[in-house]
Design a protein around this motif. Structure first.
Motif, short mmCIF file in Angstrom:
data_model
loop_
_atom_site.label_atom_id
_atom_site.label_comp_id
_atom_site.label_asym_id
_atom_site.label_seq_id
_atom_site.Cartn_x
_atom_site.Cartn_y
_atom_site.Cartn_z
N ALA A 80 0.82 -1.22 0.00
CA ALA A 80 0.00 0.00 0.00
C ALA A 80 0.84 1.27 0.00
O ALA A 80 0.32 2.35 -0.29
CB ALA A 80 -0.93 0.00 1.21
N GLN A 81 2.13 1.17 0.30
CA GLN A 81 2.98 2.36 0.25
C GLN A 81 3.07 2.93 -1.16
O GLN A 81 3.41 4.10 -1.34
CB GLN A 81 4.39 2.03 0.77
N ASN A 82 2.72 2.12 -2.15
CA ASN A 82 2.80 2.56 -3.55
C ASN A 82 1.46 3.04 -4.10
O ASN A 82 1.30 3.18 -5.31
CB ASN A 82 3.35 1.45 -4.43
N THR A 83 0.50 3.29 -3.22
CA THR A 83 -0.75 3.92 -3.66
C THR A 83 -0.59 5.43 -3.62
O THR A 83 0.11 5.98 -2.77
CB THR A 83 -1.93 3.54 -2.74
N THR A 84 -1.26 6.10 -4.53
CA THR A 84 -1.36 7.56 -4.45
C THR A 84 -2.46 7.91 -3.46
O THR A 84 -3.23 7.04 -3.04
CB THR A 84 -1.70 8.15 -5.82
N ARG A 85 -2.54 9.16 -3.08
CA ARG A 85 -3.60 9.56 -2.14
C ARG A 85 -4.98 9.32 -2.74
O ARG A 85 -5.91 8.93 -2.03
CB ARG A 85 -3.43 11.03 -1.74
N GLU A 86 -5.11 9.51 -4.06
CA GLU A 86 -6.41 9.29 -4.72
C GLU A 86 -6.76 7.80 -4.72
O GLU A 86 -7.92 7.43 -4.47
CB GLU A 86 -6.36 9.82 -6.16
N GLN A 87 -5.78 6.96 -5.00
CA GLN A 87 -6.04 5.51 -5.00
C GLN A 87 -6.42 5.02 -3.61
O GLN A 87 -7.32 4.19 -3.46
CB GLN A 87 -4.79 4.77 -5.49
N MET A 88 -5.72 5.51 -2.59
CA MET A 88 -6.02 5.05 -1.23
C MET A 88 -7.42 5.46 -0.81
O MET A 88 -8.18 4.65 -0.24
CB MET A 88 -4.99 5.62 -0.25
N LYS A 89 -7.80 6.70 -1.09
CA LYS A 89 -9.16 7.15 -0.74
C LYS A 89 -10.20 6.33 -1.49
O LYS A 89 -11.22 5.92 -0.93
CB LYS A 89 -9.31 8.64 -1.04
N MET A 90 -9.92 6.08 -2.78
CA MET A 90 -10.85 5.27 -3.58
C MET A 90 -11.01 3.88 -2.96
O MET A 90 -12.13 3.37 -2.81
CB MET A 90 -10.32 5.15 -5.02
N PHE A 91 -9.90 3.27 -2.58
CA PHE A 91 -9.95 1.92 -2.02
C PHE A 91 -10.72 1.89 -0.70
O PHE A 91 -11.62 1.06 -0.51
CB PHE A 91 -8.52 1.40 -1.79
N LEU A 92 -10.40 2.78 0.20
CA LEU A 92 -11.05 2.78 1.52
C LEU A 92 -12.55 3.00 1.43
O LEU A 92 -13.32 2.47 2.24
CB LEU A 92 -10.40 3.84 2.42
N THR A 93 -12.97 3.76 0.45
CA THR A 93 -14.41 4.04 0.31
C THR A 93 -15.15 2.95 -0.46
O THR A 93 -16.35 3.09 -0.73
CB THR A 93 -14.62 5.41 -0.36
N ARG A 94 -14.47 1.86 -0.81
CA ARG A 94 -15.15 0.70 -1.42
C ARG A 94 -15.78 -0.19 -0.35
O ARG A 94 -16.54 -1.10 -0.68
CB ARG A 94 -14.16 -0.17 -2.21
N MET A 95 -15.49 0.05 0.89
CA MET A 95 -15.90 -0.86 1.97
C MET A 95 -17.42 -0.92 2.10
O MET A 95 -18.11 0.09 2.18
CB MET A 95 -15.29 -0.40 3.29
N GLY A 96 -17.94 -2.16 2.10
CA GLY A 96 -19.37 -2.36 2.26
C GLY A 96 -19.71 -2.95 3.62
O GLY A 96 -18.84 -3.09 4.50
N ASN A 97 -20.97 -3.31 3.81
CA ASN A 97 -21.43 -3.85 5.09
C ASN A 97 -20.79 -5.22 5.37
O ASN A 97 -20.56 -6.01 4.47
CB ASN A 97 -22.95 -3.99 5.08
N HIS A 98 -20.52 -5.45 6.65
CA HIS A 98 -19.99 -6.74 7.12
C HIS A 98 -18.67 -7.09 6.45
O HIS A 98 -18.38 -8.27 6.21
CB HIS A 98 -21.02 -7.86 6.89
N SER A 99 -17.89 -6.09 6.15
CA SER A 99 -16.57 -6.31 5.54
C SER A 99 -15.47 -5.87 6.49
O SER A 99 -15.70 -5.14 7.46
CB SER A 99 -16.45 -5.55 4.21
N ARG A 100 -14.28 -6.31 6.19
CA ARG A 100 -13.10 -6.01 6.99
C ARG A 100 -11.97 -5.71 6.02
O ARG A 100 -11.79 -6.41 5.02
CB ARG A 100 -12.76 -7.22 7.85
#
Length: 354
Positions: free
Chosen positions: A269-289
């Motif tokens: 994850a150190q090689n993600t850009t700030r945009e990629q990281m925000k995009m990834f974190l906001t993919r989280m759905g219910n009952h996920s980890r």
């Protein structure tokens, strides 16, 4: 000032006692008690496992206990030297025996790490750490934390919805996350495992590789496939991939999705850009980890591009439901040399900054 000793002690022990008294400014009335012990291995198999191939573990014990004379013959380990050191070694061997009986085979790292904990009076923490079985491998071998840092990391993933694991290579971040994901899937606490990473690699240009993005990145996803194969077996992994129960894909493929009832692991994850990281974190759905792993000392992004991992930790560390685990070189569970290499590089870079 007078030092007292027993008359039957060897002269070299007397010399040590006198030296200690002369070096200190206080009165010392202390003996160095010598001991001769025999640690009996329960069978030839245990002897091989705890002594190590080509006596590798025995050599490590000699390095950790230089004041002890150690020799192995058959199913016996002969121990001679200061009683306190002999007791520490015996306690460490008993911990290794307990692991061996759980089919967790000893390594030089474990010899050094457990010895340190026993010396520090933390034998109870060794037991607590090794009582935790994270998952069972495809061959029925228990996966257990090997350091207190690993134990804290696993416990954090169990408690938090989002966990950041930050630290050097060889600390088991990815392997433990995959092991825990396999446990959650086998126990139907999640419906899918999703493993992803950014398509950036040190010194390599993906554009020159054949195939589409998935095919270009697949070779770099090999550590994730290897960990999955350990947990499920290669044939089962292939079937799960075909049925989308397990998904291994580049980070770009996460855009626009909602990841429900999933155990999601972002590696490198150190090689993600700030945009990629925000995009990834906001993919989280219910009952996920979510577990986000990375090593901030190995950023391969262009110099002017900030790491999304560093920024995300800075922004989210205090947010409820988010945990951050920072590993150090003491948590490295690969070959001893890996920890030494990491420490050497850290010392070098600190010298460059000074």
């Amino acid at each position: 000032m007078v030092a007292k000793w027993r008359q039957d002690r060897p002269s070299k022990v007397v010399n040590v006692i006198i030296w200690v008294v002369k070096q200190s400014a206080i009165s010392v009335n202390k003996e160095i008690m010598l001991a001769e012990k025999i640690f009996n291995f329960s069978d030839p198999s245990e002897a091989r496992h705890l002594i190590g191939m080509h006596d590798e573990l025995l050599q490590t014990m000699r390095q950790e206990f230089p004041s002890l004379a150690l020799s192995s013959r058959g199913q016996d380990l002969f121990i001679k030297g200061p009683e306190e050191e002999a007791n520490i070694l015996e306690s460490m061997l008993l911990h290794l025996r307990a692991l061996d009986r759980d089919k967790v085979y000893a390594t030089t790292q474990q010899v050094r790490y457990i010895t340190k904990l026993v010396r520090d009076g933390k034998s109870d923490l060794v037991e607590m750490m090794h009582e935790d079985t994270i998952a069972l491998s495809d061959k029925g071998r228990p996966v257990k934390p090997k350091t207190l840092g690993q134990k804290a990391y696993v416990d954090m993933i169990r408690r938090q919805a989002v966990t950041f694991g930050i630290g050097p290579a060889g600390t088991g971040k990815t392997y433990l996350a995959v092991a825990l994901a396999s446990y959650y899937l086998k126990n139907r606490e999640v419906e899918r495992i999703i493993l992803t990473r950014p398509a950036v690699e040190a010194g390599e240009k993906l554009g020159f590789l054949p195939g589409d993005l998935q095919e270009k990145v697949d070779p770099y996803l090999r550590p994730l496939y290897d960990a999955l194969s350990d947990m499920f077996g290669l044939d089962t992994v292939q079937k799960m991939l075909a049925r989308n129960i397990i998904e291994v894909a580049p980070l770009a493929y996460m855009r626009g999705r909602t990841l429900e009832e999933s155990f999601v692991i972002l590696d490198e994850a150190q090689n993600t850009t700030r945009e990629q990281m925000k995009m990834f974190l906001t993919r989280m759905g219910n009952h996920s980890r979510m577990v986000i792993n990375g090593d901030t000392s190995q950023i391969d992004l262009p110099g002017s591009v900030p790491s999304g991992l560093i920024e995300a930790v800075r922004i989210l560390e205090a947010v409820p439901g988010v945990g951050v685990m920072r590993f150090s070189d003491i948590d490295v569970v690969r070959h001893d040399m890996v920890g030494r290499i990491i420490r050497a590089y850290e010392a070098y870079y600190k010298g460059q900054e000074a």
